[in-house]
Motif scaffolding. Sequence first.
Motif, short mmCIF file in Angstrom:
data_model
loop_
_atom_site.label_atom_id
_atom_site.label_comp_id
_atom_site.label_asym_id
_atom_site.label_seq_id
_atom_site.Cartn_x
_atom_site.Cartn_y
_atom_site.Cartn_z
N UNK A 274 0.85 -1.20 0.00
CA UNK A 274 0.00 0.00 0.00
C UNK A 274 0.87 1.24 0.00
N UNK A 275 0.48 2.23 -0.78
CA UNK A 275 1.12 3.54 -0.75
C UNK A 275 0.04 4.49 -0.25
N UNK A 276 0.28 5.12 0.89
CA UNK A 276 -0.74 5.91 1.57
C UNK A 276 -0.57 7.41 1.38
N UNK A 277 0.31 7.81 0.47
CA UNK A 277 0.55 9.23 0.21
C UNK A 277 0.54 9.50 -1.28
N UNK A 278 0.35 10.76 -1.61
CA UNK A 278 0.40 11.22 -3.00
C UNK A 278 1.01 12.62 -3.00
N UNK A 279 1.57 13.06 -4.13
CA UNK A 279 2.10 14.41 -4.19
C UNK A 279 1.05 15.44 -3.75
N UNK A 280 1.51 16.39 -2.94
CA UNK A 280 0.62 17.43 -2.42
C UNK A 280 0.07 17.14 -1.04
N UNK A 281 0.09 15.87 -0.62
CA UNK A 281 -0.40 15.51 0.72
C UNK A 281 0.48 16.13 1.79
N UNK A 282 -0.12 16.45 2.93
CA UNK A 282 0.61 16.90 4.10
C UNK A 282 0.73 15.69 5.03
N UNK A 283 1.95 15.40 5.48
CA UNK A 283 2.18 14.26 6.37
C UNK A 283 2.78 14.74 7.69
N UNK A 284 2.48 13.99 8.74
CA UNK A 284 3.04 14.24 10.06
C UNK A 284 4.29 13.37 10.25
N UNK A 285 5.15 13.77 11.15
CA UNK A 285 6.27 12.93 11.54
C UNK A 285 5.72 11.62 12.10
N UNK A 286 6.27 10.52 11.67
CA UNK A 286 5.91 9.18 12.14
C UNK A 286 4.57 8.67 11.59
N UNK A 287 3.97 9.38 10.66
CA UNK A 287 2.74 8.92 10.02
C UNK A 287 3.07 7.79 9.05
N UNK A 288 2.26 6.74 9.04
CA UNK A 288 2.49 5.64 8.11
C UNK A 288 2.28 6.14 6.69
N UNK A 289 3.30 5.91 5.83
CA UNK A 289 3.21 6.38 4.45
C UNK A 289 3.20 5.22 3.46
N UNK A 290 3.72 4.06 3.88
CA UNK A 290 3.79 2.88 3.02
C UNK A 290 3.60 1.65 3.90
N UNK A 291 2.96 0.62 3.35
CA UNK A 291 2.88 -0.69 4.00
C UNK A 291 3.61 -1.68 3.12
N UNK A 292 4.38 -2.55 3.79
CA UNK A 292 5.14 -3.56 3.06
C UNK A 292 4.83 -4.93 3.63
#
Length: 91
Positions: free
Chosen positions: A31-49
Amino acid sequence: MPAPVEVRSPLWPVCWKSCGNCAGEGAFVTEVLIAPGDIVRFNQTIVRTETSKVSTDVPSSVAGRVVSVHVQVGDAFPEDTLIAMIERDAA
């Protein structure tokens, strides 16, 4: 404006390398949980492997705006893979 930061996959635990059960077959992106333009927090899950033995959430090492994403579902996910470029929060 500061240059974007490279967010990379972590180093795998030593046990994965020594026993070979998990890392032997390699990890891949489920899973990829981000896309260009998204705002992310420190330690936020961005990818699942996943490997044949374990599923892992990979967190962002910085907070900010996603500039680019460099992985997609199904990609191999070795150590030090470039996941994304993130422009740090000014705050």
